[in-house]
Design a protein around this motif. Sequence first.
Motif, PDB file in Angstrom:
ATOM      1  N   TRP A 283       7.839  15.344  51.009  1.00 51.04           N
ATOM      2  CA  TRP A 283       8.379  15.292  49.123  1.00 51.04           C
ATOM      3  C   TRP A 283       9.773  15.834  49.666  1.00 51.04           C
ATOM      4  CZ3 TRP A 283       9.489  18.955  46.054  1.00 51.04           C
ATOM      5  CH2 TRP A 283       9.151  19.066  45.212  1.00 51.04           C
ATOM      6  N   ILE A 284       9.533  17.321  50.323  1.00 56.81           N
ATOM      7  CA  ILE A 284      10.150  17.804  50.042  1.00 56.81           C
ATOM      8  C   ILE A 284      11.533  16.730  50.650  1.00 56.81           C
ATOM      9  CG2 ILE A 284      11.524  20.482  51.460  1.00 56.81           C
ATOM     10  CD1 ILE A 284       8.711  21.295  51.102  1.00 56.81           C
ATOM     11  N   GLY A 285      11.516  16.309  51.644  1.00 55.61           N
ATOM     12  CA  GLY A 285      13.248  15.495  52.195  1.00 55.61           C
ATOM     13  C   GLY A 285      13.211  14.865  51.034  1.00 55.61           C
ATOM     14  N   GLU A 286      12.615  14.316  50.444  1.00 52.21           N
ATOM     15  CA  GLU A 286      12.962  12.792  49.456  1.00 52.21           C
ATOM     16  C   GLU A 286      12.921  13.765  48.270  1.00 52.21           C
ATOM     17  OE1 GLU A 286       9.229  10.267  48.576  1.00 52.21           O
ATOM     18  OE2 GLU A 286       9.748   9.777  50.189  1.00 52.21           O
ATOM     19  N   ALA A 287      12.754  15.322  48.210  1.00 52.75           N
ATOM     20  CA  ALA A 287      12.597  15.906  45.936  1.00 52.75           C
ATOM     21  C   ALA A 287      14.610  16.394  46.608  1.00 52.75           C
ATOM     22  CB  ALA A 287      11.702  16.531  46.002  1.00 52.75           C
ATOM     23  N   VAL A 288      14.201  16.703  47.859  1.00 53.01           N
ATOM     24  CA  VAL A 288      15.638  18.160  48.240  1.00 53.01           C
ATOM     25  C   VAL A 288      16.062  18.018  48.088  1.00 53.01           C
ATOM     26  CG1 VAL A 288      16.414  21.005  48.504  1.00 53.01           C
ATOM     27  CG2 VAL A 288      13.892  19.618  47.583  1.00 53.01           C
ATOM     28  N   GLY A 289      15.917  17.580  49.835  1.00 55.29           N
ATOM     29  CA  GLY A 289      17.104  16.847  51.339  1.00 55.29           C
ATOM     30  C   GLY A 289      16.906  18.214  51.987  1.00 55.29           C
ATOM     31  N   GLY A 290      18.056  18.231  53.297  1.00 55.95           N
ATOM     32  CA  GLY A 290      18.713  18.688  53.756  1.00 55.95           C
ATOM     33  C   GLY A 290      18.100  19.172  54.206  1.00 55.95           C
ATOM     34  N   GLU A 291      17.671  20.279  55.970  1.00 52.75           N
ATOM     35  CA  GLU A 291      17.687  21.066  56.469  1.00 52.75           C
ATOM     36  C   GLU A 291      16.411  22.098  55.901  1.00 52.75           C
ATOM     37  OE1 GLU A 291      17.921  20.408  60.217  1.00 52.75           O
ATOM     38  OE2 GLU A 291      18.924  19.105  59.637  1.00 52.75           O
ATOM     39  N   ILE A 292      14.811  22.000  56.517  1.00 54.20           N
ATOM     40  CA  ILE A 292      13.926  22.912  56.053  1.00 54.20           C
ATOM     41  C   ILE A 292      14.654  24.693  55.942  1.00 54.20           C
ATOM     42  CG2 ILE A 292      12.723  21.417  56.126  1.00 54.20           C
ATOM     43  CD1 ILE A 292      11.032  22.879  58.390  1.00 54.20           C
ATOM     44  N   GLU A 293      15.581  24.727  57.115  1.00 58.57           N
ATOM     45  CA  GLU A 293      15.530  25.903  57.216  1.00 58.57           C
ATOM     46  C   GLU A 293      16.491  26.689  56.414  1.00 58.57           C
ATOM     47  OE1 GLU A 293      14.437  24.325  61.189  1.00 58.57           O
ATOM     48  OE2 GLU A 293      16.079  24.307  59.507  1.00 58.57           O
ATOM     49  N   ALA A 294      17.240  25.175  55.199  1.00 58.68           N
ATOM     50  CA  ALA A 294      18.308  25.931  54.368  1.00 58.68           C
ATOM     51  C   ALA A 294      17.683  25.366  53.130  1.00 58.68           C
ATOM     52  CB  ALA A 294      19.646  25.202  54.224  1.00 58.68           C
ATOM     53  N   LEU A 295      16.231  25.137  53.040  1.00 60.35           N
ATOM     54  CA  LEU A 295      15.981  25.533  51.637  1.00 60.35           C
ATOM     55  C   LEU A 295      15.661  26.825  50.424  1.00 60.35           C
ATOM     56  CD1 LEU A 295      12.816  22.959  52.466  1.00 60.35           C
ATOM     57  CD2 LEU A 295      15.304  22.367  51.451  1.00 60.35           C
ATOM     58  N   ARG A 296      15.779  26.502  49.375  1.00 63.41           N
ATOM     59  CA  ARG A 296      15.605  27.557  48.221  1.00 63.41           C
ATOM     60  C   ARG A 296      14.674  27.631  47.562  1.00 63.41           C
ATOM     61  NH1 ARG A 296      18.970  29.240  45.406  1.00 63.41           N
ATOM     62  NH2 ARG A 296      18.531  31.509  45.511  1.00 63.41           N
ATOM     63  N   TRP A 297      13.806  28.520  47.306  1.00 56.85           N
ATOM     64  CA  TRP A 297      12.898  28.648  46.310  1.00 56.85           C
ATOM     65  C   TRP A 297      13.166  28.973  45.157  1.00 56.85           C
ATOM     66  CZ3 TRP A 297       8.552  26.991  44.860  1.00 56.85           C
ATOM     67  CH2 TRP A 297       7.552  27.676  44.196  1.00 56.85           C
ATOM     68  N   GLY A 298      14.090  29.331  45.356  1.00 61.18           N
ATOM     69  CA  GLY A 298      14.763  29.031  43.495  1.00 61.18           C
ATOM     70  C   GLY A 298      15.330  28.028  43.187  1.00 61.18           C
ATOM     71  N   ASP A 299      15.931  27.175  43.820  1.00 64.43           N
ATOM     72  CA  ASP A 299      16.389  26.014  43.216  1.00 64.43           C
ATOM     73  C   ASP A 299      15.492  25.100  42.682  1.00 64.43           C
ATOM     74  OD1 ASP A 299      19.249  26.813  44.816  1.00 64.43           O
ATOM     75  OD2 ASP A 299      18.517  25.023  46.264  1.00 64.43           O
ATOM     76  N   LEU A 300      14.118  25.210  42.694  1.00 65.45           N
ATOM     77  CA  LEU A 300      13.426  24.428  42.372  1.00 65.45           C
ATOM     78  C   LEU A 300      12.308  25.091  41.393  1.00 65.45           C
ATOM     79  CD1 LEU A 300      13.934  22.428  44.961  1.00 65.45           C
ATOM     80  CD2 LEU A 300      11.466  21.492  44.299  1.00 65.45           C
ATOM     81  N   HIS A 301      11.954  26.376  41.750  1.00 63.91           N
ATOM     82  CA  HIS A 301      11.854  27.420  40.178  1.00 63.91           C
ATOM     83  C   HIS A 301      12.296  28.378  39.693  1.00 63.91           C
ATOM     84  CE1 HIS A 301       8.869  31.340  40.076  1.00 63.91           C
ATOM     85  NE2 HIS A 301       8.327  30.333  40.150  1.00 63.91           N
ATOM     86  N   GLN A 302      12.862  27.224  38.939  1.00 64.13           N
ATOM     87  CA  GLN A 302      13.869  27.690  37.928  1.00 64.13           C
ATOM     88  C   GLN A 302      13.185  27.652  36.829  1.00 64.13           C
ATOM     89  OE1 GLN A 302      16.810  24.638  37.049  1.00 64.13           O
ATOM     90  NE2 GLN A 302      17.769  25.550  38.832  1.00 64.13           N
ATOM     91  N   ALA A 303      13.286  29.082  36.496  1.00 70.73           N
ATOM     92  CA  ALA A 303      12.832  29.375  34.984  1.00 70.73           C
ATOM     93  C   ALA A 303      13.103  28.871  33.989  1.00 70.73           C
ATOM     94  CB  ALA A 303      12.697  31.303  34.475  1.00 70.73           C
ATOM     95  N   THR A 304      12.288  27.559  33.061  1.00 71.97           N
ATOM     96  CA  THR A 304      13.051  26.897  32.413  1.00 71.97           C
ATOM     97  C   THR A 304      12.322  27.579  30.431  1.00 71.97           C
ATOM     98  OG1 THR A 304      10.957  26.013  31.754  1.00 71.97           O
ATOM     99  CG2 THR A 304      12.007  25.052  33.272  1.00 71.97           C
ATOM    100  N   HIS A 305      13.976  28.248  29.649  1.00 74.55           N
ATOM    101  CA  HIS A 305      13.524  28.761  28.864  1.00 74.55           C
ATOM    102  C   HIS A 305      14.858  27.653  28.014  1.00 74.55           C
ATOM    103  CE1 HIS A 305      13.008  32.852  30.943  1.00 74.55           C
ATOM    104  NE2 HIS A 305      13.895  32.655  31.609  1.00 74.55           N
ATOM    105  N   ASP A 306      14.012  26.752  27.784  1.00 71.30           N
ATOM    106  CA  ASP A 306      13.861  25.769  26.898  1.00 71.30           C
ATOM    107  C   ASP A 306      13.555  25.604  25.198  1.00 71.30           C
ATOM    108  OD1 ASP A 306      15.174  24.621  29.819  1.00 71.30           O
ATOM    109  OD2 ASP A 306      13.526  22.935  29.450  1.00 71.30           O
ATOM    110  N   HIS A 307      15.053  25.574  24.232  1.00 70.42           N
ATOM    111  CA  HIS A 307      14.731  25.299  23.354  1.00 70.42           C
ATOM    112  C   HIS A 307      13.735  24.156  22.771  1.00 70.42           C
ATOM    113  CE1 HIS A 307      15.372  24.188  18.902  1.00 70.42           C
ATOM    114  NE2 HIS A 307      16.301  24.954  19.102  1.00 70.42           N
ATOM    115  N   ALA A 308      12.750  23.725  22.575  1.00 70.57           N
ATOM    116  CA  ALA A 308      11.395  23.222  22.266  1.00 70.57           C
ATOM    117  C   ALA A 308      11.633  22.308  20.941  1.00 70.57           C
ATOM    118  CB  ALA A 308      10.180  23.950  21.064  1.00 70.57           C
TER     119      ALA A 308
END
Length: 822
Positions: free
Chosen positions: A686-711
């Motif tokens: 799943w990580i390879g398909e959703a994010v791609g790249g080498e696993i050592e270069a992954l960043r949690w924050g790229d997916l764990h983004q705070a979503t302050h969205d206008h409703a």
Amino acid sequence: MAALFRWTVRVVAAVLILAGVALAFVYYLAARSLPEYDATRPARGISAPVEIVRNHANVPHIFGETDDDVFFGLGYAHAQDRLWQMIMLRRTAQGRLSEVFGERTLRIDDLMRRLDIYPLAQQAATMQTPETTAMLRAYARGVNAWLDRVNDEALGRGAPELFMFSNDVSPWVAADSIAVMKLMGVQMASHVQAEVLRARVTLAVGADRLVDILPDAPGSGVAAMPDYASLFDAAPNRFAALSPLPAPDPLSPVAPYGLGGASNAWAAAPARSAAGGTLLANDPHLGFSAPSVWYLARLELQTGGVIGGTIPGMPVMLAGRGAGFGWGLTSSYLDDQDVFIEKLNPDDPGEVLTPEGFKPMESRASIIRVKDQPPVTINMQWTENGPVLPGQHYALSTITPPGHVTSLGWTLLTARDRSMGAGLALMRARSVEEGLAAGADFVAPSQNVTMVDAERIAMKTFGRMPRRDADHATEGRMPSPGWETQNRWRGTEAYAANPEFVAPSGGIVGNTNNKLLERPFPLHVSRDWGDTQRVQRWQRLMQAREVHTRESFIEAQLDPVSVTARNLLPLVGADLWFTGEPAPEGTPERLRQRALDLLADWNGEMNEHLPEPLIYMAWMRALQDRLIRDELGPLANAFSHVNPVFIERVFRDVDGASRWCDVVQSAPVETCTEISRQALDEALIWIGEAVGGEIEALRWGDLHQATHDHAVLGEVPVLRWFVNIRQSTSGGDNTLNRGLTSGRGANPFLNIHGPGYRGVYDFADPDSSLFITSTGQSGHFLSRHYDDLGALWRRGEYVPMSLDPALARAAAVGVTRLLPME
């Protein structure tokens, strides 16, 4: 050919010019509603001049000669900055969203009408004390004073959203504020969802396996669950199909299971403080939005100044401090809801069975107006236990047997509600004793209030606790037959029965939504708690120091270490670490080994810049799904977040829980090691398909983004890039710096629920206290104060929290002076 080129250039240029003119016109209209903070204006409804000094962070410091004038100023400031937010809260509570949004919100309006939120608020407005009534009316006058200015001076209708949704805006009244408080109770409630889910799981796999997948919080107070179907003398196949839950609507006030209220709060007595004064830290957790739910303000009351977090629409400060008293909130998880299954009279569907025989239900028609559609008339009904809710709400249809309806008992659903007055008393409190007394009138939503004065610390649960019979069929953990006497409420318990901790001997008190105490049913408080994990990390941090400081409390608030990860990884990977033959690069085995090598050296810190948190979260998510999907089928979708107690039970084989590892549809008997390895491989794919790249270069924050969205505008193409605020963040589901993941959609790791407000108060030097919110003070997306605090919040920074008027005036962004009209 040249002529064609020239005409093409002319047409393109004309289109661009017209587009530019159109954008400039739209900007002009939207900018008209930006408030002018540096102004002197006449205002009707005040007895003397009111001054609103907005400091460098645009936090209003409100001064007036009377408390009523100060609350007027708060209403004025709220309306200036958050008018659209207030209108939406009121419409939601009234069940009138469909007048603006059409059929999309019809289900929401239907529920709010049936709960009777707004009529109950109107009745409650007539039952307040004179002081509370005066506060509510003064606040409403302040809101309406701003509305009058908008109308008189054509200030862009007061908010840019109102150009897109041009419905009339009615004046604010006292009942609106009470309705907003009740609406907050709806947003933070979670026991209905828990009861329904327990019943659905019991129907799917039986009561004996329920204790695994939905375990009670650890402790001695664990009771066996009855078989749900047997309560109604029905077979499980007599209930509706176990269909997946509908996707949550961002406009709905009802939180999906696991997304109710949460929070952290802790306090230290002088003996545990390095500076010799009490300390208090608080970060309430609610769903993220733009603008934030929270609005910072300072009120100079006759009893002294208070500063902290408010919610637009309400005149009370929900969390904050005065000169010598501070308080913070955490969701108590007090079980103040019960679902009742009511048996219909087969000869008269307008009657339900009671202990005295069949009795007619109360009924009333209500008309919901729907934009661009004919109005919809609903027939609302009530039994002696509460309002009747159709099966479309809370997935009630899946647990309601034929010939029955469902009603809801809830302490919130009462007109005898003086919670607003309790909030006023808390703002005026000067000591722990006065703070404890303030909660006597509080009804709902139930909160744990952590409080400190100059010398003492305490925590008390505010809110009414239902009085249940000791022989209740399900102890309130699942829906129960509403016609049986032992299942019915017998009023509410006395305030003295609520948990209370005053001046503990250890000098530290706190709550992370964890289990508060061990008391037998029916004084148990709750069977569902919001945390079993964060509290473990909090205890370690508190015990690691003999004395604490403001900085150590801040460090704890921002702590990203997951005790859950530290506990689970050695269990689920026990037979996977450093095993197997070396595998060639590019094979699944090699990728798995690289992932395990990373996790073996990881300390559990959910840092946004690291790859390990993403690997861990994806692994645990895939693992839980593999454990439960074969038994629960589509119902597994309801478990959108990993339950660490369930995973631990399975891999420790507590009471035979390892049986969840076997895939029941397959012939072989799978082991937990096999399932764990397969889940890790699945997570890496799943990580390879959703994010791609080498696993050592992954960043949690790229997916764990705070979503302050206008409703609302957050879903509009192009416009959403201007109104939504996204931020890379650390933390996770079970860290003190909580960033609860969505658990749904293409990216289930979006951070959607967390500490929209943080405050840390040091009463050895009160003006060194700090606060922050997750976006900014303004709800206007063209304002520089729309997201200016968000950058500080994301970096774990704070701004000063002073009651010194001179500091507020220094570098103020504006001073508004309101003068009484002759």
